[in-house]
Design a protein around this motif. Structure first.
Motif, PDB file in Angstrom:
ATOM      1  N   UNK A 171       0.837  -1.207   0.000  1.00  0.00           N
ATOM      2  CA  UNK A 171       0.000   0.000   0.000  1.00  0.00           C
ATOM      3  C   UNK A 171       0.870   1.255   0.000  1.00  0.00           C
ATOM      4  N   UNK A 172       1.887   1.264   0.850  1.00  0.00           N
ATOM      5  CA  UNK A 172       2.791   2.410   0.930  1.00  0.00           C
ATOM      6  C   UNK A 172       3.513   2.608  -0.402  1.00  0.00           C
ATOM      7  N   UNK A 177       4.480   5.730  -5.265  1.00  0.00           N
ATOM      8  CA  UNK A 177       4.456   5.806  -6.726  1.00  0.00           C
ATOM      9  C   UNK A 177       3.751   7.073  -7.201  1.00  0.00           C
ATOM     10  N   UNK A 178       2.556   7.338  -6.667  1.00  0.00           N
ATOM     11  CA  UNK A 178       1.813   8.519  -7.093  1.00  0.00           C
ATOM     12  C   UNK A 178       2.371   9.794  -6.473  1.00  0.00           C
ATOM     13  N   UNK A 179       3.271   9.638  -5.501  1.00  0.00           N
ATOM     14  CA  UNK A 179       3.892  10.807  -4.875  1.00  0.00           C
ATOM     15  C   UNK A 179       5.177  11.243  -5.541  1.00  0.00           C
ATOM     16  N   UNK A 180       5.627  10.504  -6.566  1.00  0.00           N
ATOM     17  CA  UNK A 180       6.788  10.937  -7.349  1.00  0.00           C
ATOM     18  C   UNK A 180       6.335  11.176  -8.789  1.00  0.00           C
ATOM     19  N   UNK A 197       8.625  13.494  -0.832  1.00  0.00           N
ATOM     20  CA  UNK A 197       8.803  12.072  -1.098  1.00  0.00           C
ATOM     21  C   UNK A 197      10.298  11.756  -1.177  1.00  0.00           C
ATOM     22  N   UNK A 198      10.788  10.779  -0.422  1.00  0.00           N
ATOM     23  CA  UNK A 198      12.234  10.486  -0.419  1.00  0.00           C
ATOM     24  C   UNK A 198      12.777   9.949  -1.739  1.00  0.00           C
ATOM     25  N   UNK A 199      11.889   9.580  -2.676  1.00  0.00           N
ATOM     26  CA  UNK A 199      12.343   9.026  -3.953  1.00  0.00           C
ATOM     27  C   UNK A 199      12.289  10.040  -5.090  1.00  0.00           C
ATOM     28  N   UNK A 200      11.744  11.226  -4.834  1.00  0.00           N
ATOM     29  CA  UNK A 200      11.599  12.225  -5.894  1.00  0.00           C
ATOM     30  C   UNK A 200      12.939  12.718  -6.405  1.00  0.00           C
ATOM     31  N   UNK A 201      13.829  13.101  -5.516  1.00  0.00           N
ATOM     32  CA  UNK A 201      15.116  13.646  -5.938  1.00  0.00           C
ATOM     33  C   UNK A 201      15.991  12.583  -6.597  1.00  0.00           C
TER      34      UNK A 201
END
Length: 249
Positions: A171-172, A177-180, A197-201
């Protein structure tokens, strides 16, 4: 060197257990990745959900986003359950917990290497990537794997203590996914949300390395608080959870 051979044997064993009885074996996983990329491409490109004048640029943008995300999501989910799935072997051997946590990392590198081939071919076709960019992008994704591995040291141990948190992690992963900005451009208020989001950068760095003419959308120094937090979580897992997890295995 001996541990490397042992690790590779454990990776092969884990693949054999995951795909035992499957008609296509491990090929099914790679086929699934290609189907996912194709489905998103059809929806967002063929059906013209983007305006035609940005079609070429968005094709490269979309493909690099999916290449970044799909192996990473598999790594996150598989890494969380790796200790629980190997509970019996951990009890019988003296290999240690940390060696088993490297199993999904090796699998992640294999998955991204295979998945990147068709994506890179398409990017070469569009003239959006160079050989140096392709290699640099692969190196970048490997380092992103190390980055996420810090967190997985904690999540894999937490999964043992709480029996099974895999449904929560799935779920997280969808929220992440939709937060990047994989399928959309980060503009306006959404840009500020993405920055949390920690994965965006890491995704932004990957696109900058890979794509010709791509301009960074975020300030890269924003990744340091996430790295610091992940490292603290890693230390917590190593120092506080280690003996407790061994008792629960």
């Amino acid at each position: 060197m001996e541990k490397i051979f042992i690790l590779w044997a454990l990776v092969r064993r884990d693949y054999a257990l995951q795909y035992a009885g499957s008609f296509l074996g491990i090929s099914w996983m790679f086929l699934q990745n290609l189907v996912l990329i194709s489905m998103y491409s059809v929806v967002f490109l063929v059906l013209n959900l983007k305006t035609p004048n940005t079609q070429d640029d968005f094709t490269a943008y979309l493909l690099t986003g999916l290449l970044f995300w799909i192996p990473l999501q598999e790594f996150l989910v598989r890494g969380t359950g790796i200790l629980t799935d190997n509970r019996s072997l951990l009890k019988r051997s003296s290999l240690g917990i940390d060696l088993f946590i490297w199993i999904p990392f090796v699998q992640y590198v294999i998955h991204l290497s295979v998945t990147s081939l068709p994506v890179y071919i398409l990017l070469f076709f569009y003239g959006k990537i160079t050989i140096l960019g392709a290699f640099g992008g692969w190196i970048c994704l490997v380092f992103v794997g190390f980055y996420l591995l810090l967190l997985l040291h904690y999540l894999s141990r937490l999964n043992v203590l709480l029996k099974d948190i895999s449904p929560l992690i799935r779920l997280v992963s969808q929220i992440l996914f939709w937060g990047i900005p994989v399928l959309y451009y980060p503009t306006g208020f959404l840009h500020h949300i993405n920055a949390l989001n920690p994965l965006t950068i890491p995704l932004d760095i990957f696109r900058t390395v890979v794509l010709v003419g791509y301009s960074p959308q975020f300030d890269w120094y924003g990744i340091f608080p996430f790295i610091f937090s992940f490292f603290l979580v890693y230390l917590l897992a190593k120092r506080k959870f280690h003996s407790i997890v061994l008792d629960h295995l």
